[in-house]
Design an enzyme around this catalytic site. Structure first.
Site, short mmCIF file in Angstrom:
data_model
loop_
_atom_site.label_atom_id
_atom_site.label_comp_id
_atom_site.label_asym_id
_atom_site.label_seq_id
_atom_site.Cartn_x
_atom_site.Cartn_y
_atom_site.Cartn_z
CB CYS A 111 -0.95 0.00 1.20
SG CYS A 111 -2.02 -1.45 1.27
CG HIS A 247 -3.40 3.28 2.21
ND1 HIS A 247 -3.89 2.83 1.00
CD2 HIS A 247 -3.45 2.21 3.05
CE1 HIS A 247 -4.24 1.57 1.10
NE2 HIS A 247 -3.99 1.16 2.34
CG ASN A 277 -6.78 -1.07 1.37
OD1 ASN A 277 -6.03 -0.74 0.47
ND2 ASN A 277 -6.33 -1.48 2.55
#
Length: 320
Positions: A111, A247, A277
């Site tokens: 990520c 994020h 996500n």
């Protein structure tokens, strides 16, 4: 000279999967998912691939920047869900967009990938090696998910985000990158095991594994600190930052970061409600969203921050 983002683009699959849809295949509900994560729906690839999404996002970023693909000197695709072990995704993007003068390679930092790719381009530009770059975060997380595991299948989505970066007088001010390999076990996904003429065991499928609470605690502790460190290195105060582009893992994490930084949530745009996500694609997709909606203008101070498996995390302070 420093790296400056001069164009953005993004691409997401057409198929929308809502929390209600997921409640039909696992024991969950819209209230259970949204109250714990803030996520209401996500995009899931059907015909799309990591490569096709990366290509489309890259083309849109080039169009937004108003430059030709032949001007791009380096392409970096941040992904942990490539379609091929080789050739790398970036080489496939290079061919598709006609960036015949570019060197192309992939980068894996989960990520945090897009932030690490931007840092790599910053180093190239500071060293006078390249002047124009295309960086892309692209993921099809849906192919890594155990869709019978409600603790993970409700969180992730697919998509790609891209940015064109140019050597300019203003842009990236400072950046901080961090890793802690001792935390590798809390968020992982195994690759293919060694199966050859000496090992004939049947192959088993491997899915994403995550321990939610340790990851949550890691994020709320490290992200504010890395942001504060990057902002301080830039000679600024947290109050000077106009927007924090984080994020998009969990709304509760973002709210906690805002609280620890003593900053209003208005400075923390989100799109996880619709996207979930998307790992390395999360930050660039959100960046493109706020760019296209006129939320940022020249001279604004922005922080990009990501965290993920590895463990990896980082923050970049830049002037738009």
């Amino acid at each position: 000279m420093t790296a400056r983002i001069i164009g953005t683009g993004s691409a997401v699959p057409e198929q929308i999967v809502t929390n209600e849809d997921l409640s039909k295949i696992v024991e969950t509900s819209d209230e259970w998912i949204s109250s714990r994560s803030g996520i209401k729906e996500r995009r899931v690839a059907k015909e799309e691939t990591t490569t096709s999404l990366a290509i489309l996002a890259g083309k849109r970023a080039l169009e937004n920047a108003g430059i030709a693909s032949e001007e791009i000197e380096v392409i970096i695709v941040a992904t942990c869900t490539p379609d091929y072990f080789f050739p790398n995704t970036a080489c496939q993007v290079q061919e598709a967009i006609g960036a015949k003068h570019a060197v192309a390679f992939d980068l894996s930092a989960a990520c945090s990938g897009f932030l690490f790719a931007l840092s790599t381009v910053q180093a190239y530009i500071k060293g006078g090696i390249y002047q124009k770059a295309l960086i892309i975060g692209a993921e099809t997380m849906s192919k890594m998910i155990d869709w019978s595991d409600r603790s993970t299948c409700v969180l992730f989505g697919d998509g790609a985000g891209a940015a064109v970066v140019s050597a300019e007088e203003t842009g990236v001010l400072e950046l901080v990158q961090k890793s802690d390999g001792t935390g590798k076990g809390v968020l992982s996904c195994k690759a293919r095991e060694t199966r050859n003429l000496l090992n004939h065991e049947s192959e088993t499928k491997e899915y994403l594994y995550m321990e939610g609470q340790p990851v949550f605690k890691f994020a709320v502790k490290t992200v504010p600190k890395v942001i504060e460190k990057a902002v301080d290195k830039a000679g600024l105060k947290v109050e000077d930052i106009d927007l924090f582009v984080l994020h998009q893992a969990n709304l509760r994490i973002i709210e906690s970061v805002a609280k620890r930084l003593h900053q209003p949530m208005e400075k923390f745009p989100t799109n996880l409600e619709e996207c979930g996500n998307i790992s390395a694609a999360s930050v660039p997709i959100l960046l493109d969203n706020i760019n296209k909606h006129g939320m940022i203008c020249e001279g604004k101070k922005i922080v990009l921050a990501g965290f993920g498996a590895g463990l990896t995390w980082g923050a970049t302070v830049l002037t738009w």
